[in-house]
Design a protein around this motif. Structure first.
Motif, short mmCIF file in Angstrom:
data_model
loop_
_atom_site.label_atom_id
_atom_site.label_comp_id
_atom_site.label_asym_id
_atom_site.label_seq_id
_atom_site.Cartn_x
_atom_site.Cartn_y
_atom_site.Cartn_z
N LEU A 141 -13.20 -1.21 14.24
CA LEU A 141 -14.59 -1.20 14.66
C LEU A 141 -14.73 -0.48 15.99
N LEU A 187 -7.53 -9.45 11.21
CA LEU A 187 -8.75 -9.53 12.03
C LEU A 187 -8.67 -8.56 13.20
N GLU A 188 -7.50 -8.54 13.84
CA GLU A 188 -7.31 -7.63 14.98
C GLU A 188 -7.45 -6.17 14.55
N PHE A 227 -4.60 -13.22 11.34
CA PHE A 227 -4.91 -12.80 12.69
C PHE A 227 -4.74 -11.29 12.82
N THR A 245 0.86 -1.18 0.00
CA THR A 245 0.00 0.00 0.00
C THR A 245 0.89 1.22 0.00
N ALA A 252 0.32 3.93 1.40
CA ALA A 252 0.29 4.61 2.69
C ALA A 252 1.47 4.22 3.56
N ARG A 272 -18.74 7.13 17.10
CA ARG A 272 -20.18 7.36 17.07
C ARG A 272 -20.71 7.80 18.42
#
Lengths: 648, 648
Positions: free
Chosen positions: A640, A633-634, A630, A100, A102, A647
């Motif tokens: 999230l 996913l972390e 892994f 990437t 970035a 929010r």
């Protein structure tokens, strides 16, 4: 018409990477439109690449195509393209990660705008991808060619290619590096291994995997060859020993095929293609159908009902293949009749001419086999094209399957007939040796030396032409001539034929190994020359192919495994038929057959259990892959959590 | 000690979902610490769940365990937990997507804080996940239990469980829904299908898939049963017809197993488990080893060298299994000797008692088989535990493999012996029928009626106790009693035994189908009662199990496929041995055997080709999955473009 500066100064900002050749009768509006679309900024839907017209050659007045264009790119564009195609590069911690922009500085070989980060093959692959994904906007047709319709979102280059306006797209060779590569590859007779990483660097992963497989296969056959030599030297006709040899062979074939999976996984991991996710596959250029909406992408594209394709496959292609197999069988029977007739003529009145006559049927049959293979190959390509597969990969699989079955049948049917119907082991050994040796010699000649000779003639002609016009101090051709020379070179059609050859050789070694232990020796010798001739052909005969980010040898793994299963059946039957083994069961033939079948079943079961027990991917690589997964996913979880925090 | 309010008012804000039972001698400090960790906010490393102590039962003075806790959660916590575990729910457009709180309003059944969005089984699964991932912080040991060491980042619940402080964790039944489910499931004799979606809603995907497989298997056998009936009715001893039946059987077995994959993929897609990505698997509670760093996660956890495990498997477990197989063979031989002896006694002086004696060996052998299966099961569990597998899934696979091989051998060895060594087809048919019928009756009795009877007695005792203390207007038990009642129920140990039973039944049907066509009829009848008894047992006998988000039947698919391969071999041999077929080859037995073997090979090849040709996932679901993947790739690209724009 857009005229770029002459592009033969290699020190300028523009490095030509890929050549686009348009048909010589292409409308100038179309050319201008295409070039501007290639040059346009990304936000305007362009490819944002550099493109220049190739200057005229030294004999421009001749019937030379002026519409040859050189494509390059800025360093920035290549980097963002690398991200688009999902290129995997080595990270600081030694693992392979998707590049990437970035975090480009975290990749190992990235130094500022360093040249060594992306190989030329990678750059060319990126440019090909960017050209392929250049999509039509609101144009309804190609300017100046109202017959070539365009639809929003469809690939322009593919459309031009299938309509014959774009004659060819190919990457340029890199003279210096090629010279270095070819020297270390086949330039000197040596005992060291092939420079696989360099091959990958220059030709990409697909090619390198083929050469690695060729090398692996050769080394894997060495133990078999070593065991086979004393059988030949001491003329062991003892079937007890043949049994041992065959049993070793069968287990060995299974083991080497399983280990190859691990080996290829290691290589693919090191080269970053193992965990690389394929982007959504676009339909192949030849695919046609009623315009509709793709259910996956929601984009407008031709649709062709799956049921109709299945009907074509099962009602036309399958019967056709069966018919061809029957025909091949029929030809084989004629051959045996001719052979019988020649033998009887020779037996009645032996003379020099009847002696020659004895060879005639084999020669005719060998030629007929080659001709049939060739005709069938065209028929298979035509049929598979007609089946109208949406994806290139599915087209390839169906083609490989068709060609494989027929070639297998055509090459081995006579051996099977000799072995199991005539039950003549001496003849089997003779035929096996003849077939193996002649096919190898023919292949090497047809594959490398003939094309090389043709290419050499063309090279010399070009050299002479150039020297007629200017006096050249250095022996290097000017860029314009070099590009035109490469454009005239034969196109490398992929690894299909190379794998097919190895597949048939594997058949000769494994199917009847217990009657002809020397086969492995011959194949090893052949493979060693094959490395050289294939390397030579890649470097000197063909246009450079675009690299293909393969992670394994694909459908060929399956084909080799199927062959090793068939080998268990043939070897067990051959041993069961041998007089020495028959002597153990003097009273009852059925006992003998039952034992043979039982052992065959045990061997087959053992093969399947073995292929379950040996993991396809080595443990350290499994761990690396699990770690990457892994971590992603972390990272997702963290993202999230951040989102939730944002929010609230 | 923390005292919650009495939790038997179902209308309160707190809905108890999961029960935690700690050992009665647990230190109060430990309890207080555990409860506070469970209640703590997420940012403090807690699980942020609601937990209350269960009030005392009506006979609290007796030896009742006071350390029973009820766990629940707020609606918000359940939603964020659903995102954590990666739950797939139906999206507005009908596709299944991973739930995220951010776009919760785009999911189909989401209505504000609607209760119907997550099923109770899902809520319980989420709570179990949150409890399991509650990790130790800086504590070095459990307060009050210095012998129970803790390591930062390790699961507290698993540690407490393996040390015996946490006796059990189980989800509560839902009386009303269970009543409704059990009525629609087995409450009425009906011809309609099982309420699979309701079963999935109540028990989760793993259970529902088992019942779906049971139903599918039953329906798949109906054609075989229908064809089998006339053979029995008209007493067709004609082997020509048996050949047709067997050929149909073999093809049919392959087809139904292939179609089942598609069926299970459809269900798993509808239930959202097909494309659900598994989170990183934590080591199973019993796993032990030297503390080190996991190479994947980098977290501290026990490590156990893979090579050591392989040594244990190949040097201890494998020889042990082989020894057991030998023992089983030995017992079988003793049985045949006893049977021969009983027969000779009966033949010498037939009387009533010698007639009885004839049955004795079979009865003893049947009992011995069951006992051996039982003992072996314990041994297999012990050995697999000792092999020290890191993952629960790997533990399960090794256990299934061990038990499967032994059960297969133990159950079918005598049939194989009768069929292929004694070659007595009449005896084979008799033994097959006897084995099939008796094992079915025994199984149904052991599996459902016995536990039900025990449970009923317990229920009545509890009811009497309650009624002794209070006068109950409604027949409902108070929550405290209900929880204690459920805590005493047997624990459902997963679908292992249920699948094993089906596997053996499949063996009876497929292996010797050509000598006993009625087997399919018997198995169909058995399966119909099996549906009822299994349903009954799930609803009334066992604690509710935690739901298991399975996407397929896992290793059982492989087991059934292996069985169908073996069936090809046995059926071909049986047909080859039949006198009618032998009559076609009066002169040469070897011709007969060769033909049999050839047909067997063709059938096997056909099986493998068929399993390649039938896609494992139906086309529409393939397209849906491809669309999801495409969308996520596109989203990723857009995100990247945004990132690049942000930077520039």
């Amino acid at each position: 018409m857009v005229q770029g500066p002459p592009a033969d100064s290699s020190g300028s900002r523009f490095t030509p990477l890929v050549v686009l050749e348009l048909a010589s009768d292409t409308n100038q509006d179309a050319i201008a439109w295409l070039l501007s679309r290639i040059r346009d900024q990304q936000q305007d839907g362009g490819a944002e690449l550099l493109v220049e017209q190739l200057g005229p050659g030294v004999d421009a007045q001749e019937k030379e195509n002026p519409n040859v264009f050189l494509v390059g790119a800025t360093w920035q564009r290549l980097l963002s393209g690398a991200e688009d195609v999902g290129l995997f590069k080595e990270f600081n911690d030694g693992s392979m990660r998707g590049f990437t922009c970035a975090n480009k500085h975290d990749f190992k070989d990235y130094q500022g705008d360093g040249d060594s980060f992306l190989s030329m093959a990678e750059c060319q692959y990126i440019i090909k991808h960017l050209l392929d994904t250049l999509r039509a906007k609101q144009e309804t047709h190609v300017p100046g060619h109202s017959e070539v319709k365009l639809y929003p979102g469809k690939s322009i280059v593919r459309r031009l290619q299938s309509k014959g306006i774009l004659v060819q797209v190919f990457p340029l060779h890199e003279k210096e590096e090629l010279k270095r590569l070819s020297f270390s590859w086949y330039g000197k007779v040596k005992l060291s291994l092939q420079p696989l990483d360099d091959i990958r660097h220059y030709y990409g992963e697909g090619q390198a995997l083929y050469f690695c497989f060729l090398e692996y296969f050769t080394f894997a056959l060495v133990p078999m060859a070593l065991i086979g030599v004393p059988y030949y030297l001491f003329d062991w006709e003892d079937y007890d020993k043949y049994v041992i040899f065959a049993a070793f062979n069968l287990v060995w074939c299974t083991v080497i095929l399983e280990l190859w999976k691990r080996c290829s996984a290691s290589l693919a991991y090191r080269w970053g293609t193992l965990s690389r996710k394929k982007a959504f596959e676009e339909p192949r250029p030849g695919f046609h159908g009623v315009l509709g909406f793709n259910p996956v992408t929601g984009r407008e594209e031709p649709l062709y009902p799956h049921a109709k394709r299945l009907l074509r496959i099962y009602l036309v292609s399958l019967p056709f293949v069966l018919l061809c197999l029957y025909l091949s069988l029929y030809v084989m029977m004629i051959y045996f009749q001719m052979e019988g007739w020649a033998l009887s003529v020779h037996d009645q009145e032996p003379s020099f001419w009847t002696g020659v006559l004895l060879f005639i049927p084999s020669i005719i049959y060998a030629v007929v086999i080659e001709v049939m293979n060739l005709i069938y190959r065209y028929a298979a390509e035509f049929l598979t094209e007609w089946e109208n597969h949406r994806l290139e990969s599915s087209y390839q699989n169906h083609l490989v399957l068709k060609v494989l079955v027929f070639n297998f049948f055509n090459c081995f049917a006579s051996l099977f007939y000799i072995a199991f119907v005539m039950q003549d082991m001496v003849l089997l050994r003779q035929s096996l040796a003849t077939l193996l040796i002649t096919s190898q010699i023919l292949n090497q000649f047809m594959e490398a030396f003939l094309p090389y000779w043709l290419q050499r003639r063309r090279n010399k002609k070009m050299m002479r032409k150039v020297q007629k016009r200017r006096t050249l101090e250095d022996k290097e051709l000017p860029l314009a001539e070099q590009v035109r020379l490469e454009a005239d070179m034969s196109t490398y059609l992929g690894t299909f034929d190379d794998y097919l050859e190895l597949f048939l050789l594997f058949g000769y070694v494994s199917l009847f190994s217990c009657v002809y232990p020397l086969a492995a020796v011959l194949v090893v010798l052949n493979n060693i020359t094959e490395v050289y001739s294939d390397a030579f052909k890649m470097c000197r005969v063909f246009k450079r192919p675009f690299s293909d980010p393969a992670a394994n040898i694909g459908v060929w793994q399956l084909a080799f495994e199927a062959m090793s299963v068939i080998a268990v059946v043939t070897n067990c039957s051959l041993i069961g038929m041998s007089p020495q083994v028959k002597a153990y069961f003097p009273d009852s033939e059925s006992q003998l057959i039952l034992w043979t079948v039982a052992i065959e079943h045990v061997l087959l079961a053992f093969k399947f259990i073995l292929s379950f027990l040996i993991p396809d991917v080595p443990k350290p690589i499994q761990i690396s892959l699990a770690r990457l997964e892994f971590e992603s996913l972390e990272a997702l979880k963290k993202k999230l959590v951040v989102n939730v925090a944002d929010r609230s």
